[in-house]
Design a protein around this motif. Sequence first.
Motif, mmCIF file in Angstrom:
data_model
loop_
_atom_site.group_PDB
_atom_site.id
_atom_site.type_symbol
_atom_site.label_atom_id
_atom_site.label_comp_id
_atom_site.label_asym_id
_atom_site.label_seq_id
_atom_site.Cartn_x
_atom_site.Cartn_y
_atom_site.Cartn_z
ATOM 1 N N ALA A 42 115.555 61.764 12.444
ATOM 2 C CA ALA A 42 114.500 62.701 12.039
ATOM 3 C C ALA A 42 114.846 63.393 10.727
ATOM 4 N N TYR A 43 113.852 63.581 9.879
ATOM 5 C CA TYR A 43 113.942 64.362 8.653
ATOM 6 C C TYR A 43 114.780 63.642 7.573
ATOM 7 N N ARG A 80 117.019 78.475 -5.399
ATOM 8 C CA ARG A 80 117.650 77.165 -5.621
ATOM 9 C C ARG A 80 116.611 76.055 -5.664
ATOM 10 N N GLN A 81 115.605 76.130 -4.821
ATOM 11 C CA GLN A 81 114.565 75.101 -4.789
ATOM 12 C C GLN A 81 113.771 75.061 -6.090
ATOM 13 N N LEU A 99 117.746 76.669 9.897
ATOM 14 C CA LEU A 99 116.979 75.464 10.205
ATOM 15 C C LEU A 99 116.092 75.062 9.028
ATOM 16 N N GLY A 100 115.545 76.069 8.342
ATOM 17 C CA GLY A 100 114.704 75.772 7.190
ATOM 18 C C GLY A 100 115.469 75.218 6.009
ATOM 19 N N SER A 101 116.791 75.384 6.018
ATOM 20 C CA SER A 101 117.627 74.947 4.896
ATOM 21 C C SER A 101 118.539 73.787 5.250
ATOM 22 N N GLY A 139 121.241 63.402 0.168
ATOM 23 C CA GLY A 139 121.745 62.076 -0.142
ATOM 24 C C GLY A 139 120.935 60.939 0.436
ATOM 25 N N GLU A 140 119.816 61.236 1.075
ATOM 26 C CA GLU A 140 119.037 60.188 1.744
ATOM 27 C C GLU A 140 117.720 59.852 1.028
ATOM 28 N N GLY A 141 117.402 60.544 -0.041
ATOM 29 C CA GLY A 141 116.143 60.272 -0.724
ATOM 30 C C GLY A 141 115.425 61.554 -1.077
ATOM 31 N N GLU A 142 114.141 61.442 -1.334
ATOM 32 C CA GLU A 142 113.358 62.595 -1.742
ATOM 33 C C GLU A 142 113.255 63.600 -0.593
ATOM 34 N N PRO A 143 113.686 64.843 -0.811
ATOM 35 C CA PRO A 143 113.639 65.845 0.259
ATOM 36 C C PRO A 143 112.230 66.377 0.470
ATOM 37 N N PHE A 144 112.026 66.983 1.606
ATOM 38 C CA PHE A 144 110.768 67.670 1.891
ATOM 39 C C PHE A 144 110.630 68.860 0.944
#
Length: 214
Positions: free
Chosen positions: A180-181, A13-14, A106-108, A185-190
């Motif tokens: 944290a993180y 998916r990434q 947690l990683g997702s 919907g909050e912006g550019e993801p990690f």
Amino acid sequence: MSAIRLLVLFAVRQHGRAHGYQVRNDLEYWGAHEWSNAKPGSIYHALKQMAKQGLLLAHEVAPSTAGGPPRTEYEITDAGRAEYFRLLRESLTSYDQRTDVLSAGLGSMVDLPRAEVVELLKERVAGIEAWRAAVTENYVPEEGPGQLGHIGEIMNLWVHSADTGAEWTRGLIRRVEGGAYTFAGEGEPFVGVLAEGQENPYATGIPDDGDQRP
């Protein structure tokens, strides 16, 4: 629940589209080969199985100019996305899952909205507390494990695991609620995957027959 399905769906998916070796490389980059069953054989098997199940769409691409067999690139389908989010939510709420399943979740987790993650983690704590209450109906922690002979050490382990799991989860809830993180919907993801051709400093370097096929 197996962590491998969640991990593989996350990686594909990434990327949007990814071949098997890319997925393997990503999972080794995360160290998943150390804390889960994400070994090369299981990764390639999961890709093929989920393609058969309609969760991934397989695209055969031409071989490289250097020769060799054509590779297969995988793309997640609508059914695959639904399965991905189902597994992700389950990994965050189910207190009795293996550690590798929780680690995959947690990683997702940033693929979900922040508020939903908080609610899922609170559900996890509630499950742990209910489970602990059931254990302590017949076992009083304050009296020590010896009250049931050496078998009491089993109950003692369960209670300590529950207490530790709940404490850790509450800490994570506080961090997420504190901002944290970057969640959906909050912006550019990690960015948690490697770009095509990017060197992986954590790669095992151990060849597998599937590296050239899928």
